[in-house]
Design a protein around this motif. Structure first.
Motif, PDB file in Angstrom:
ATOM      1  N   TYR A  68       0.645  -1.091   0.112  1.00  0.00           N
ATOM      2  CA  TYR A  68      -0.145  -0.019  -0.060  1.00  0.00           C
ATOM      3  C   TYR A  68       0.586   1.185  -0.011  1.00  0.00           C
ATOM      4  O   TYR A  68       0.363   2.351   0.239  1.00  0.00           O
ATOM      5  CB  TYR A  68      -0.983   0.096   1.303  1.00  0.00           C
ATOM      6  N   ARG A  69       2.041   1.041  -0.166  1.00  0.00           N
ATOM      7  CA  ARG A  69       2.856   2.402  -0.344  1.00  0.00           C
ATOM      8  C   ARG A  69       2.574   3.476  -1.287  1.00  0.00           C
ATOM      9  O   ARG A  69       2.402   4.608  -0.753  1.00  0.00           O
ATOM     10  CB  ARG A  69       4.498   1.824  -0.431  1.00  0.00           C
ATOM     11  N   ASP A  70       2.137   3.141  -2.341  1.00  0.00           N
ATOM     12  CA  ASP A  70       1.906   4.001  -3.460  1.00  0.00           C
ATOM     13  C   ASP A  70       0.574   4.776  -2.909  1.00  0.00           C
ATOM     14  O   ASP A  70       0.483   6.267  -2.849  1.00  0.00           O
ATOM     15  CB  ASP A  70       1.792   3.764  -4.902  1.00  0.00           C
ATOM     16  N   PHE A  71      -0.457   4.058  -2.507  1.00  0.00           N
ATOM     17  CA  PHE A  71      -1.541   4.611  -1.919  1.00  0.00           C
ATOM     18  C   PHE A  71      -1.246   5.564  -0.716  1.00  0.00           C
ATOM     19  O   PHE A  71      -1.798   6.606  -0.700  1.00  0.00           O
ATOM     20  CB  PHE A  71      -2.452   3.674  -1.499  1.00  0.00           C
ATOM     21  N   THR A  72      -0.481   5.183   0.111  1.00  0.00           N
ATOM     22  CA  THR A  72      -0.150   5.814   1.451  1.00  0.00           C
ATOM     23  C   THR A  72       0.675   7.230   0.975  1.00  0.00           C
ATOM     24  O   THR A  72       0.446   8.237   1.545  1.00  0.00           O
ATOM     25  CB  THR A  72       0.771   4.967   2.388  1.00  0.00           C
ATOM     26  N   ALA A  73       1.468   6.936  -0.088  1.00  0.00           N
ATOM     27  CA  ALA A  73       2.412   8.362  -0.443  1.00  0.00           C
ATOM     28  C   ALA A  73       1.433   9.408  -0.888  1.00  0.00           C
ATOM     29  O   ALA A  73       1.660  10.318  -0.762  1.00  0.00           O
ATOM     30  CB  ALA A  73       3.189   7.889  -1.543  1.00  0.00           C
ATOM     31  N   ILE A  74       0.312   9.051  -1.574  1.00  0.00           N
ATOM     32  CA  ILE A  74      -0.653   9.776  -2.367  1.00  0.00           C
ATOM     33  C   ILE A  74      -1.307  10.716  -1.021  1.00  0.00           C
ATOM     34  O   ILE A  74      -1.577  11.809  -0.978  1.00  0.00           O
ATOM     35  CB  ILE A  74      -1.722   9.444  -3.214  1.00  0.00           C
ATOM     36  N   ILE A  75      -1.787   9.855  -0.186  1.00  0.00           N
ATOM     37  CA  ILE A  75      -2.442  10.271   1.123  1.00  0.00           C
ATOM     38  C   ILE A  75      -1.411  11.339   1.981  1.00  0.00           C
ATOM     39  O   ILE A  75      -1.749  12.279   2.269  1.00  0.00           O
ATOM     40  CB  ILE A  75      -3.160   9.213   2.172  1.00  0.00           C
ATOM     41  N   LEU A  76      -0.236  10.903   2.040  1.00  0.00           N
ATOM     42  CA  LEU A  76       0.909  11.415   2.831  1.00  0.00           C
ATOM     43  C   LEU A  76       1.046  13.002   1.938  1.00  0.00           C
ATOM     44  O   LEU A  76       1.035  14.249   2.736  1.00  0.00           O
ATOM     45  CB  LEU A  76       2.032  10.763   2.935  1.00  0.00           C
ATOM     46  N   SER A  77       1.079  13.047   0.635  1.00  0.00           N
ATOM     47  CA  SER A  77       1.497  14.242  -0.067  1.00  0.00           C
ATOM     48  C   SER A  77       0.290  15.214   0.204  1.00  0.00           C
ATOM     49  O   SER A  77       0.220  16.548   0.294  1.00  0.00           O
ATOM     50  CB  SER A  77       1.701  13.693  -1.290  1.00  0.00           C
TER      51      SER A  77
END
Length: 96
Positions: A68-77
């Motif tokens: 889920y890294r990419d999904f989390t990166a979008i939420i983080l950004s």
């Protein structure tokens, strides 16, 4: 009206494997990411490498799969930019 009208039924495509399937999982990532941003005092913009590193830390802390890294990166950004965007009146925002 003709009786032999063809009905096209589209196949419903499920979510990608790297996106959490349940709303509760997505909300869990969203809330933990917001807490993480507040705790770490992150400031935009973050590089891709920084987003990946922080996303991995969030997922490990929540004991969630690293897929889920990419999904989390979008939420983080989104969380990092939240205050900056909120400071601009809605009618003055321009999406580029």
């Amino acid at each position: 009206m003709p009786k032999d009208i063809a009905v096209i039924s589209g196949t419903r495509k499920g979510p990608q494997d790297n996106i959490p399937r349940t709303k509760s999982e997505r909300n869990r990532i969203k809330e933990s990411t917001r807490r993480y941003v507040d705790r770490q005092k992150l400031v935009a913009p973050l590089s891709i490498d920084e987003l990946k590193t922080h996303s991995d830390e969030i997922l490990r802390a929540e004991q969630l799969d690293l897929k889920y890294r990419d999904f989390t990166a979008i939420i983080l950004s989104n969380s990092v930019w939240r205050d900056s965007v909120a400071g601009i009146p809605y009618d003055k925002r321009l999406l580029l």
